[in-house]
Motif scaffolding. Structure first.
Motif, PDB file in Angstrom:
ATOM      1  N   PHE A   1       0.826  -1.205   0.000  1.00 57.79           N
ATOM      2  CA  PHE A   1       0.000   0.000   0.000  1.00 57.79           C
ATOM      3  C   PHE A   1       0.861   1.257   0.000  1.00 57.79           C
ATOM      4  CE2 PHE A   1      -3.166  -2.969   1.900  1.00 57.79           C
ATOM      5  CZ  PHE A   1      -4.152  -2.813   0.937  1.00 57.79           C
ATOM      6  N   GLU A   2       2.030   1.180   0.607  1.00 53.10           N
ATOM      7  CA  GLU A   2       2.929   2.329   0.653  1.00 53.10           C
ATOM      8  C   GLU A   2       3.383   2.742  -0.747  1.00 53.10           C
ATOM      9  OE1 GLU A   2       3.131   0.286   4.651  1.00 53.10           O
ATOM     10  OE2 GLU A   2       3.157  -0.390   2.573  1.00 53.10           O
TER      11      GLU A   2
ATOM     12  N   ASP B   1      -8.295   4.795   1.263  1.00 56.13           N
ATOM     13  CA  ASP B   1      -8.809   5.223  -0.038  1.00 56.13           C
ATOM     14  C   ASP B   1      -8.715   4.104  -1.068  1.00 56.13           C
ATOM     15  OD1 ASP B   1      -9.484   7.761   0.891  1.00 56.13           O
ATOM     16  OD2 ASP B   1      -7.521   8.591   0.383  1.00 56.13           O
ATOM     17  N   VAL B   2      -7.648   3.319  -1.001  1.00 54.94           N
ATOM     18  CA  VAL B   2      -7.510   2.168  -1.902  1.00 54.94           C
ATOM     19  C   VAL B   2      -8.652   1.185  -1.653  1.00 54.94           C
ATOM     20  CG1 VAL B   2      -6.088   0.176  -2.538  1.00 54.94           C
ATOM     21  CG2 VAL B   2      -5.009   2.397  -2.141  1.00 54.94           C
TER      22      VAL B   2
ATOM     23  N   ASN C   1       3.510   9.384 -10.032  1.00 56.73           N
ATOM     24  CA  ASN C   1       2.160   8.945 -10.432  1.00 56.73           C
ATOM     25  C   ASN C   1       1.977   8.992 -11.936  1.00 56.73           C
ATOM     26  OD1 ASN C   1       2.058  11.656 -10.762  1.00 56.73           O
ATOM     27  ND2 ASN C   1       0.144  11.976  -9.687  1.00 56.73           N
TER      28      ASN C   1
ATOM     29  N   GLU D   1       0.507   4.634  -2.255  1.00 54.19           N
ATOM     30  CA  GLU D   1       0.455   5.967  -1.653  1.00 54.19           C
ATOM     31  C   GLU D   1       1.562   6.859  -2.215  1.00 54.19           C
ATOM     32  OE1 GLU D   1       0.059   8.102   2.708  1.00 54.19           O
ATOM     33  OE2 GLU D   1       0.577   5.979   2.613  1.00 54.19           O
TER      34      GLU D   1
ATOM     35  N   GLY E   1      -0.601   9.233  -4.021  1.00 54.79           N
ATOM     36  CA  GLY E   1      -0.960  10.112  -2.920  1.00 54.79           C
ATOM     37  C   GLY E   1      -2.261   9.741  -2.224  1.00 54.79           C
ATOM     38  N   ILE E   2      -2.637   8.456  -2.266  1.00 63.00           N
ATOM     39  CA  ILE E   2      -3.864   8.021  -1.597  1.00 63.00           C
ATOM     40  C   ILE E   2      -3.527   6.977  -0.534  1.00 63.00           C
ATOM     41  CG2 ILE E   2      -5.346   8.570  -3.558  1.00 63.00           C
ATOM     42  CD1 ILE E   2      -5.490   5.589  -4.154  1.00 63.00           C
ATOM     43  N   SER E   3      -4.273   7.005   0.548  1.00 61.65           N
ATOM     44  CA  SER E   3      -4.014   6.124   1.676  1.00 61.65           C
ATOM     45  C   SER E   3      -4.586   4.729   1.438  1.00 61.65           C
ATOM     46  CB  SER E   3      -4.649   6.713   2.937  1.00 61.65           C
ATOM     47  OG  SER E   3      -6.062   6.694   2.806  1.00 61.65           O
ATOM     48  N   GLU E   4      -4.241   3.828   2.347  1.00 56.73           N
ATOM     49  CA  GLU E   4      -4.785   2.466   2.283  1.00 56.73           C
ATOM     50  C   GLU E   4      -6.308   2.496   2.354  1.00 56.73           C
ATOM     51  OE1 GLU E   4      -4.748  -1.668   4.914  1.00 56.73           O
ATOM     52  OE2 GLU E   4      -3.211  -0.162   5.291  1.00 56.73           O
TER      53      GLU E   4
END
Length: 92
Positions: A23-24, A36-37, A87, A27, A31-34
């Motif tokens: 997940f890192e 958000d995933v 990204n 991110e 730029g999205i957190s776990e």
């Protein structure tokens, strides 16, 4: 949550399905957190597919979190994966 186009959503889903991509890394690139995933996966997948994915991610053998990985694994992606910079997906 960050506004994503369809191509970025598809790439995030692909990365989330890959066992070796933590997940890192998602991110770092998007730029999205776990959390958000997980929201993206819940909204974009069929319910049965989402449940199967969550079960795999939560299993004890999952490598989706850097803390669970062996220290010998130093990269986010497979050496055979296409080049990705931040990204942006590199041109083919």
């Amino acid at each position: 949550m960050v506004k994503l186009n369809e191509r970025e959503k598809d790439r995030i889903i692909e990365m989330a399905w890959e066992d070796r991509t933590p997940f890192e890394a998602i991110e770092f690139q998007f730029g999205i957190s776990e959390k958000d995933v997980i929201k993206i996966m819940r909204n974009e997948l069929k319910e049965s597919s989402f449940k199967m994915w969550r079960k795999r991610v939560n299993s004890g053998t999952s490598l989706k979190h850097l803390k669970k990985r062996a220290s010998s694994i130093e990269r986010f992606k497979s050496s055979r994966q296409k080049q990705i910079s931040k990204n942006k997906i590199s041109k083919r």
